[in-house]
Scaffold this active site. Structure first.
Site, short mmCIF file in Angstrom:
data_model
loop_
_atom_site.label_atom_id
_atom_site.label_comp_id
_atom_site.label_asym_id
_atom_site.label_seq_id
_atom_site.Cartn_x
_atom_site.Cartn_y
_atom_site.Cartn_z
N TYR A 175 1.38 10.05 9.27
CA TYR A 175 1.37 11.36 8.64
C TYR A 175 2.81 11.86 8.58
O TYR A 175 3.48 11.96 9.61
CB TYR A 175 0.50 12.34 9.42
CG TYR A 175 -0.96 11.93 9.45
CD1 TYR A 175 -1.85 12.40 8.50
CD2 TYR A 175 -1.43 11.07 10.45
CE1 TYR A 175 -3.19 12.01 8.52
CE2 TYR A 175 -2.76 10.67 10.48
CZ TYR A 175 -3.63 11.16 9.51
OH TYR A 175 -4.95 10.77 9.53
N HIS A 231 -3.72 13.93 4.01
CA HIS A 231 -3.86 12.48 4.07
C HIS A 231 -2.58 11.84 4.61
O HIS A 231 -1.47 12.32 4.37
CB HIS A 231 -4.16 11.91 2.68
CG HIS A 231 -5.51 12.30 2.16
ND1 HIS A 231 -6.67 11.82 2.69
CD2 HIS A 231 -5.87 13.14 1.15
CE1 HIS A 231 -7.71 12.33 2.04
NE2 HIS A 231 -7.24 13.15 1.10
N LYS A 279 -1.54 5.03 -0.41
CA LYS A 279 -0.53 5.04 0.64
C LYS A 279 0.54 4.00 0.32
O LYS A 279 0.31 3.08 -0.45
CB LYS A 279 -1.17 4.77 2.00
CG LYS A 279 -2.31 5.71 2.33
CD LYS A 279 -2.86 5.47 3.72
CE LYS A 279 -4.19 6.15 3.92
NZ LYS A 279 -4.16 7.59 3.63
#
Length: 724
Positions: free
Chosen positions: A659, A670, A701
């Site tokens: 994070y 997210h 990601k």
């Protein structure tokens, strides 16, 4: 008159960006716009435009995103760009008529129908694998973080079908230009949408002021183009459309119905295409559809006197003509189309047995090369023809040039070079063994790039990057070896080749050729950790802590177990603001004991935040993980010290999920990165690398590898999929 080549030049005007291909054979010619799909500008649409130019049409490839000076993504593109392109084309003295035609592919087909329905200067439309509905901007594209309009009109978003509302994971949509194999998100959204949503998103095709030709593939895996085209025909019929409309459906073809007389980057005529259909079926459909597109535009009455033709609506399931019309067999189709030009010297006039309204261009003089060591020497006017105009090779004495073998192979395949020491394309490629290099070189050329081999004996930037694990230096679109700018540095690898992690990063693009000959590109970089920020040297990615950084109290009571550490009376802020551990009673618990991972326990004990003996924690962890634990601990500490929050990445198959913008667990967003910890001498197999990157991209990601040595520190390596 033409000298045998179709000329092309870039167009950079206010609201008009693209490449112009003047029609061959006449002083003035009708005009046609060509619109690319979601792959962006600079691809197969240029080859298609050259085919049209050889048949007498002055053609403008409109670059509306993915090119210099325009948007990077298919997001909020003004439809007025297409109207401006039509006006600009019609103002040229070599273009006749009061309207232009338009050809569009996929999302470009959607754009062609939209533009035709709104602007009177756009007449006849030919739409390849189009949609009857407007879809949103593709969220898989860089720069499109959330669903939004793909198009605007008069500054307002054009209404679209809300895919994310109806599909659990819109990233799974086969609308992805990278060719994901997931179910068709577009079709699922159509089935679940309300009638009101469908009505708002429907293109008003009945307003097009000219005949419409639709081309679809029954095996389309991107979206159901045959179904969508059928809906267009039904709507036209319902509205008493005054022009002729025809739908050609090819049952065995997929989404890649494009340029005639060539395969779309595949090397097996019987293989499956990633966008659906077989390669041979797509090639046959492309050739047959081309014949009908020419017929569609051949009658220029709609250009000079746009009065309605005889009204008619047809949907035909097409089985492309047999051998004597376009190809003698799948193998003949492959051997011919793979070797013929898709840019400067089109194969259309040489191989199509269809009626050509203009005379074919005259043949060009023979051009032969001589192999001398690892270069091919070519004389005559080679410098002007190949280096000065198209960026091949390096200049030698006079007008001669020297080519790398892969460049010579590409010119042989195009038919621009007739032979090298008497060898044609097949024999030369077999002798040099540069098949993977050829696949990558041709693909990048097809995408509109000039490129050079990274060799010390080459000129300019190609020599500057030699010896750095790089095979090709790729120049920005519109530039070449005479410029200093470099867009990509490309390293080529086969699917089963081991790749040292140390050779990646710093912007190197890894081009992996799989066993089917398909290409996947990966962009690699080396982020650096500095203070509270992790910065990617090309992506600009940042890891930043909140304004009010949390620090735990010292000496918290803990129990060391065999695989974790328990904190029985930790302050609530330890979890809520520090995001250390997980609630023993579940994540919904407001308070209570915390369970820490061994890596969290080691990090906190070393800093005195918990009373567990640090060496004891490390010893237990090494029994569980071996020496690898030390590398994981170092990576964890570096991320924490940079202000990021690493947590277990088990559910993603990684060491950590990270994070980078964290304030409290209650406001948790997210995670931004997945991190896998490896040794500095780690080697990747492309298959494993692809799995990691694909998974990271699927959950939005970035994939980061921590090349960690307990004694020498950490080198960070990021890897992401790339569409050049």
């Amino acid at each position: 008159m033409s000298n045998g080549f179709v000329s092309a030049r870039p167009v950079r005007r206010e609201n008009v960006t693209g490449r112009l291909y003047p029609g061959v054979g006449h002083d003035s010619a009708p005009g046609i716009l060509v619109l690319h799909g979601s792959g962006g500008a600079g691809g197969y649409e240029r080859a298609y435009a050259e085919h049209l130019a050889e048949h007498g049409y002055t053609t403008l490839c409109v670059e509306y995103f993915g090119a210099p000076g325009v948007s990077d993504a298919l997001s909020e593109i003004p439809l007025e760009h297409f109207a401006a392109a039509a006006e600009w084309l019609l103002e040229r003295p070599d273009v006749v008529g009061g309207q232009v035609g338009v050809v569009g592919f996929s999302r470009g087909g959607e754009a062609a129908l939209l533009a035709g329905s709104h602007f009177s200067r756009i007449g006849a439309v030919a739409a390849y694998v189009p949609s009857c509905y407007v879809f949103p901007a593709p969220t898989w594209m860089d720069g499109v973080d959330e669903e939004c309009a793909a198009w605007t009109l008069d500054g307002d978003p054009v209404p679209y079908l809300p895919v994310e509302k109806h599909v659990d994971n819109p990233q799974d949509g086969a609308d992805d230009a990278l060719g994901d194999d997931a179910p068709d998100a577009s079709t699922r959204a159509i089935r679940r949408a309300s009638d009101e949503e469908l009505d708002r998103a429907t293109i008003e095709v009945e307003n097009v002021d000219g005949p419409i030709l639709l081309i679809s593939g029954g095996s389309d895996r991107v979206w159901s183009s045959t179904f969508l085209s059928d809906r267009i025909i039904e709507r036209l019929d319902d509205h008493d459309y005054p022009w002729e409309a025809e739908h050609l459906a090819y049952p065995d073809a997929g989404h890649a119905i494009r340029v005639p007389y060539r395969f779309d980057g595949e090397d097996s005529p019987t293989g499956e295409h990633r966008f659906g259909g077989t390669n041979a079926a797509n090639a046959r459909a492309s050739a047959d559809a081309w014949f009908h597109v020419l017929k569609h535009f051949q009658n220029a009455r709609w250009l000079t006197d746009p009065s309605p033709s005889i009204r008619g609506f047809r949907t035909r399931s097409r089985e492309p003509p047999t051998a004597q019309t376009h190809c003698d067999s799948e193998e003949r189709a492959y051997s011919r189309t793979a070797a013929e030009s898709d840019t400067s010297r089109s194969a259309a006039g040489r191989n199509a047995s269809i009626a050509d309204p203009l005379s074919a261009p005259p043949p060009t003089p023979d051009m032969d090369g001589t192999l001398d060591g690892d270069v091919v020497r070519v004389g005559g006017d080679a410098r002007q023809r190949f280096y000065d105009s198209r960026g091949y090779g390096r200049p030698a004495d006079g007008n001669r040039i020297e080519l790398a073998p892969v460049e010579a192979a590409h010119l042989l395949a195009r038919g621009d070079l007739d032979a090298v020491d008497g060898m044609g394309f097949r024999e030369f490629l077999t002798r040099t063994g540069a098949v993977m290099e050829f696949v990558v070189y041709k693909d990048l050329r097809d995408r509109g790039f000039y490129l050079s081999p990274a060799r010390e004996d080459w000129a300019g930037a190609a020599a500057d990057h030699a010896g750095a694990g790089v095979d090709f230096v790729v120049y920005p679109r519109g530039k070449g070896p005479w410029d200093d700018d470099v867009e990509y540095r490309v390293r080529i690898a086969g699917e089963r080749e081991s790749i040292a992690a140390a050779e990646l990063g710093d912007g190197v693009v890894l081009a992996v050729v799989d066993e089917d000959g398909e290409l996947t590109y990966f962009e690699t970089d080396r982020p650096e950790i500095e203070g509270g920020t992790v910065e990617g040297t090309s992506a600009g990615h940042r890891m930043q802590s909140g304004d009010d950084e949390y620090e735990p109290p010292s000496g918290l009571e803990s129990d060391l177990l065999s695989d974790r550490v328990l904190l029985w009376e930790s302050p609530d802020e330890m979890y809520e603001r520090g995001f250390y551990g997980q609630r023993l009673h579940g994540r919904n618990a407001d308070s209570g004991p915390l369970q820490l991972s061994l890596v969290e326990g080691a990090y906190l004990s070393e800093r005195g935040y918990i009373d567990a003996d640090h060496e004891a924690v490390v010893e237990v962890a090494r029994e569980v993980e071996g020496d690898r634990f030390d590398r994981r601990l170092q990576a964890y500490a570096a991320l924490r010290d940079a202000g990021a929050v690493p947590k277990s990445g088990f559910k993603f198959g990684a060491d950590f999920r990270v994070y980078t913008d964290f304030s409290t667990v209650s406001d948790l967003s997210h995670s931004a990165d997945l991190v896998r910890v490896v040794s500095p001498d780690h080697t990747f197999l492309p298959r494993d690398l692809s799995l990691d990157v694909r998974l990271a991209g699927g959950v939005r990601k970035r994939m980061v590898f921590a090349l960690t040595d307990a004694k020498r520190g950490i080198d960070w390596l990021s890897v992401a999929r790339l569409t050049p």
